[in-house]
Design a protein around this motif. Structure first.
Motif, short mmCIF file in Angstrom:
data_model
loop_
_atom_site.label_atom_id
_atom_site.label_comp_id
_atom_site.label_asym_id
_atom_site.label_seq_id
_atom_site.Cartn_x
_atom_site.Cartn_y
_atom_site.Cartn_z
N ASP A 192 -3.79 4.23 -8.49
CA ASP A 192 -4.26 5.56 -8.89
C ASP A 192 -3.09 6.55 -9.00
O ASP A 192 -3.11 7.45 -9.84
N ALA A 193 -2.06 6.36 -8.16
CA ALA A 193 -0.88 7.23 -8.21
C ALA A 193 0.03 6.89 -9.39
O ALA A 193 0.95 7.64 -9.70
N GLY B 82 0.84 -1.18 0.00
CA GLY B 82 0.00 0.00 0.00
C GLY B 82 0.88 1.24 0.00
O GLY B 82 2.12 1.14 0.02
N ALA B 83 0.25 2.37 0.01
CA ALA B 83 0.98 3.63 0.00
C ALA B 83 1.85 3.80 1.24
O ALA B 83 2.79 4.60 1.24
N GLN C 58 -4.05 -4.13 -9.13
CA GLN C 58 -4.90 -3.62 -8.06
C GLN C 58 -5.77 -4.74 -7.48
O GLN C 58 -6.53 -5.38 -8.19
N SER D 67 -3.39 -0.55 4.70
CA SER D 67 -4.24 -0.22 5.85
C SER D 67 -5.36 -1.23 6.05
O SER D 67 -5.77 -1.50 7.17
N HIS E 278 -10.34 -3.13 -0.41
CA HIS E 278 -9.15 -3.96 -0.68
C HIS E 278 -9.37 -5.37 -0.13
O HIS E 278 -9.18 -6.36 -0.84
N THR F 130 -2.67 -1.66 -3.62
CA THR F 130 -3.94 -1.06 -3.27
C THR F 130 -4.35 -0.05 -4.34
O THR F 130 -3.55 0.34 -5.19
N ARG F 131 -5.57 0.41 -4.25
CA ARG F 131 -6.06 1.38 -5.24
C ARG F 131 -5.29 2.69 -5.18
O ARG F 131 -5.03 3.31 -6.22
N VAL F 132 -4.92 3.12 -3.99
CA VAL F 132 -4.15 4.36 -3.86
C VAL F 132 -2.86 4.26 -4.68
O VAL F 132 -2.48 5.20 -5.37
N VAL F 133 -2.23 3.12 -4.63
CA VAL F 133 -0.97 2.90 -5.35
C VAL F 133 -1.19 2.93 -6.85
O VAL F 133 -0.44 3.58 -7.59
#
Length: 111
Positions: A45-46, A6-7, A54, A73, A78, A40-43
């Motif tokens: 999306d970045a 994750g981020a 994902q 997290s 997720h 994760t989606r944050v990763v």
């Protein structure tokens, strides 16, 4: 087996190039272990990993025997993509994050 980041594995102030290097290293470690690499989606999306990596309700669904979460997290979106792993290991600085609570083994440490 699946290893996901994750981020939380990216240090504050890291550049996109530095973040991509972290995720490339994680993918290499996963490959060396014979595991799938995920994020994760944050990763995704970045742009640090591709959307094909994902994990979650809006990504791919897994059902690994072992799931290793590094800096994840544990958001419900997720976790919804994890299937029913036999063993979950979480490495996270936050001892009260959902993923650590879900894990069979929670390591409170910097991944």
């Amino acid at each position: 087996m699946a290893v996901a980041c994750g981020a939380g594995v990216v240090g504050r102030g890291a550049t996109d190039e530095q973040a991509r290097a972290v995720f490339a290293l994680m993918a290499a470690v996963a490959a060396a272990l014979g595991a799938s690499a995920g994020a994760t989606r944050v990763v995704t999306d970045a742009g640090w990993m591709g959307y094909d990596r994902q994990i979650g309700t809006t990504g791919v669904t897994l059902d690994p025997k072992l799931y290793i979460a590094l800096g994840v997290s544990g958001a419900s979106q997720h976790v919804g993509g994890l299937g029913d792993p036999e063993l979950v290991v979480s490495v996270n600085l936050d001892p009260s994050c959902p993923m650590t609570g879900l894990a069979d083994l929670g390591v409170v440490s910097d991944a």
